[in-house]
Enzyme design. Structure first.
Site, PDB file in Angstrom:
ATOM      1  N   ASP A 280      29.399  92.390   5.080  1.00 54.33           N
ATOM      2  CA  ASP A 280      28.115  92.777   5.653  1.00 54.33           C
ATOM      3  C   ASP A 280      28.407  93.790   6.772  1.00 54.33           C
ATOM      4  OD1 ASP A 280      25.478  93.101   6.292  1.00 54.33           O
ATOM      5  OD2 ASP A 280      25.000  90.976   6.272  1.00 54.33           O
TER       6      ASP A 280
HETATM    7  C1  BGC Z   1      22.142  92.922   6.357  1.00 51.37           C
HETATM    8  C2  BGC Z   1      22.463  93.142   4.899  1.00 51.37           C
HETATM    9  C3  BGC Z   1      22.205  94.587   4.519  1.00 51.37           C
HETATM   10  C4  BGC Z   1      23.030  95.480   5.426  1.00 51.37           C
HETATM   11  C5  BGC Z   1      22.886  96.948   5.106  1.00 51.37           C
HETATM   12  C6  BGC Z   1      22.805  93.942   7.241  1.00 51.37           C
HETATM   13  O1  BGC Z   1      22.383  93.841   8.556  1.00 51.37           O
HETATM   14  O2  BGC Z   1      22.532  91.621   6.742  1.00 51.37           O
HETATM   15  O3  BGC Z   1      21.695  92.268   4.109  1.00 51.37           O
HETATM   16  O4  BGC Z   1      22.524  94.792   3.176  1.00 51.37           O
HETATM   17  O5  BGC Z   1      22.618  95.266   6.764  1.00 51.37           O
HETATM   18  O6  BGC Z   1      21.645  97.434   5.380  1.00 51.37           O
END
Ligand code: BGC
Length: 754
Positions: A280
């Protein structure tokens, strides 16, 4: 050097490429960057501020791309821009390895579907698959290869804002929804035309954040992990998902993004996953912040060694230290190469070495396809859940009405109608509830709108507001008292008042946890004042989590949960209100009366006092406001002739459950027929009820249909904390079939060891 998709097998082409790569280029193939262009930053910003760093991001990232230091970019959605950046990788970097473009295509790109929790409420894998294949088609047309979806985290605490992104509380429904989404996004196989790689997330347990507070630690027993939180991931992997994303938080004391048990033992060894894993956002770097890794080189080593192939990064990725970690022996060359191999294999499978660029003209055509708007409308119709309909107030007959008051701060808010996690929407083609109703009834009925109350600010602003230009109502421009009086006046003089209430879209989603479930601002007061007028009231709830509707559930005759219904939401809602289609969705979570009851699930174990479930609190009924699986329709369904083909069978056998379902109403409607089981005894105690089958059926007036469900070893298998393994017990099983998780019709069957 071979950089084309020629006829030789992918493996040997990948090996050939790896043999030519320096350690820094290998680290680059494991590094993904956010690329926001200039829209989040400002070159006038104060030096050292996040805005000023953002303003420098494009130049820094482009430099990395040409130096072979980036494998993928996220957040670029314009085909010309994608081609420009791809050219830097293919034509200007030493090895010419193309970039993968990733994005959060969560519930649509340009055409916005209802939010994921709503799609799950359709209990209809076909609608879900079709929706995500439409989303994939739009994404691929602009040049995106990979979506960070589906979010398959089980959510049992509605204080957690990300409940809106998943399929709710249940592992069986969650697994069905997860695999439908993967099929929709990816198609037959990775690289299928008009499809993208699916990345189920966040592995694993993220939804169980302490207190529902986003990012807080998670502590889950092995039994809960195996039986509840992991099954949707397993289903997504079995459906062929090419990617998995890690989670931010600590799972049982070990950060998920450095958790080798999760990625190596469970995902790869036990489940045989052969795709690539992405962290993530900044989650490898965060291993230092979380008190796990000593420094960024240590974080990088722990990430790769745990099985996290790509680091998603904003600035200064930890994986930039991989050459250093290789040199010190903290990472072995084989581990590094294995990660690079998985990433390159995905690029070959997507055909990127042959066709790195996207056809810019085609994108416009695909995004404009009217069929996509129809998919979104039908999905919104199929996901709405009718919570209450006293005396058959709904459907409304426009012939009986001269005037309609449409009231509430969300009734004409296009941005809220779309919900959270969308960035490429087009407000001009979005239909609000007010517009949908006006369009449906025509000029013969007077339809007027009043917001009644303001959309108030969050206590802490959402970082996403900056990205989509969302703004709360300015209290200086909005006189609540005068607006409320105007709305009430409108309701008083109308034949029916349609009141649209809920949370604004930035009050739900990531970083939108809440310590209460009440209607924000003065919405309840507005509802009470409208009901007081004596005009018939229909309440439409716009939400991604259960809200405290205790007052409404007693005083408002008709309540329809429309969720955040997407681009064509207003039209869908009008079709439901006026009976062109019947509501048929069902709740994918238990709806508590009050926040004090959470977490609340239907599938709890029985306890020593199962008959007094309603008396668990002395101050409040212990039952939910609406049970899991609840949802009414314009039909009326009766269940008869529940039977099992073999009253006694063995643990290896499959039994067939049959039931007749009849629509006794005088119009066509849908029902989601649900099957629940309970194992009476065994090596561990099992939930009082567990969903193990469902079918959404359309029955015409008076139609009766026999339905069959299979219950085999897979449906009865569970992970037993007593045995510390999977078991299929001999036992007596109760079976219930009906329209929600409290269905009364039941029978039993016996399972013996041999
Ligand atoms: C989220 C993810 C997301 C990523 C990219 C993160 O803060 O937890 O679910 O895919 O950002 O946008």
């Amino acid at each position: 050097m071979t950089t084309t998709n020629d006829a030789s097998p992918i493996d040997s082409r990948v090996d050939e490429l790896i043999a030519q790569m320096t350690p820094a280029e290998k680290a680059g193939q494991l590094t993904q960057y956010f690329y926001f262009g200039s829209f989040m930053g400002s070159s006038d910003a104060e030096p050292g501020s996040i805005e000023s760093a953002m303003a420098q991001l494009p130049e820094m990232v482009e430099g990395s791309v040409t130096a072979g230091g980036a494998t993928s970019l996220l957040f670029v959605t314009h085909p010309a821009e994608i081609n420009r950046l791809q050219r830097l990788a293919v034509e200007d970097s030493r090895l010419g390895i193309p970039l993968l473009f990733g994005f959060d295509v969560i519930h649509g790109l340009r055409t916005i579907l209802p939010v994921p929790i709503a799609m799950a409420a359709s209990w209809d894998p076909e609608t879900i698959e079709l929706g995500q294949s439409m989303a994939a088609r739009e994404a691929r047309a602009v040049g995106i290869h990979w979506t960070f979806a589906p979010m398959v985290d089980i959510a049992r605490d509605p204080r957690w804002g990300r409940i809106v992104e998943g399929a709710g509380e249940d592992p069986y429904l969650g697994a069905a929804v997860a695999s439908a989404q993967v099929r929709g996004f990816q198609g037959e196989q990775i690289g299928a035309p008009e499809h993208v790689i699916a990345g189920p997330k966040h592995f694993a347990g993220y939804g169980a954040a302490l207190g529902g507070r986003d990012y807080d630690e998670v502590n889950l027993s092995d039994a809960e992990l195996w039986n509840v939180y992991l099954p949707p991931f397993k289903a997504a992997i079995d459906a062929g998902a090419g990617n998995v994303m890690t989670a931010y938080m600590d799972l049982n004391g070990v950060p998920a993004s450095g958790n080798s048990w999760l990625f190596t033992d469970v995902l790869r060894t036990t489940w045989g996953f052969d795709g690539f894993v992405v962290s993530d956002a900044n989650a490898v770097r965060s291993l230092v912040t979380q008190g796990f890794a000593a420094d960024l080189a240590d974080a990088a080593a722990r990430g790769v060694n745990a099985g996290v192939d790509i680091e998603m990064s904003m600035f200064d990725p930890a994986y930039g230290r991989l050459p250093e970690a290789l040199e010190s022996g903290a990472v072995l060359a084989e581990a590094l190469d294995a990660s690079v191999r998985r990433v390159l294999a995905a690029k070959f499978a997507m055909g990127l070495f042959d066709t790195p660029y996207v056809e810019e003209d085609r994108a416009r055509e695909v995004l404009a396809d009217p069929a996509h708007r129809e998919v979104a409308r039908v999905a919104a119709e199929r996901s709405a859940v009718m919570l209450r309909n006293e005396d058959g107030l709904l459907p409304l007959d426009p012939g009986d009405l001269k005037s309609i008051a449409v009231i509430g701060p969300l009734a004409d808010s296009k941005r809220d109608t779309l919900g959270p996690w969308v960035f490429d929407f087009d407000l001009d083609e979005t239909v609000s509830v007010f517009e949908g109703i006006r369009g449906r009834v025509g000029s013969g009925v007077q339809v007027e709108f009043a917001p009644g109350v303001a959309r108030t600010q969050r206590l802490h602003p959402s970082p996403f507001d900056r990205m989509d230009g969302y703004a709360a109502d300015d209290p200086d421009d909005f006189d609540d008292d005068a607006e409320m009086a105007r709305a009430v006046g409108l309701a008083r003089s109308a034949d029916v008042a349609i009141v649209v209430l809920g949370e604004w879209q930035n009050q739900i989603g990531e970083l939108a946890s809440r310590s209460s479930l009440e209607l924000p601002g003065r919405q309840l007061e507005l509802l009470q004042a409208v009901v007081e007028t004596g005009t018939q009231v229909v309440l439409l709830v716009m939400n991604g989590r259960p809200l405290d509707l205790r007052w409404a559930a007693e005083h408002v005759p008709a309540i329809l949960d429309i969720w955040y219904p997407g681009t064509r939401g207003g039209e869908a809602v009008a079709n439901l209100l006026f009976g062109d289609v019947s509501p048929g969705g069902k709740l994918p979570f238990t709806w508590p009366r009050t926040v004090g009851q959470v977490p609340m699930i239907y599938s709890h174990t029985r306890s020593q006092d199962p008959d007094n479930q309603a008396h668990r609190y002395w101050n409040e009924d212990g039952t939910p406001l609406f049970p899991f699986g609840h949802g009414l329709s314009y039909g009326h369904f009766e269940y008869t002739n529940l039977a099992i083909d073999r009253p006694v069978s063995t643990t290896q056998d499959t039994v067939t459950v049959s039931v007749d379902v009849t629509n006794t109403a005088n119009r066509e409607a849908d029902e989601v027929v649900q099957l629940y089981i309970h194992q009476r005894y065994g090596s561990a105690s099992r939930p009082g009820r567990e969903l193990k089958g469902f079918q959404r059926v359309t029955l015409s007036a008076g139609e009766s249909r026999p339905l069959r469900f299979l219950l085999g070893p897979d449906e009865r298998r569970y992970w037993s904390a007593a045995v510390r393994d999977w078991v299929t017990d001999a036992s007596t099983f109760d079976v219930w079939v009906g329209g929600d998780s409290t269905a009364p019709l039941s029978t039993t069957f016996e399972v013996t060891d041999s």
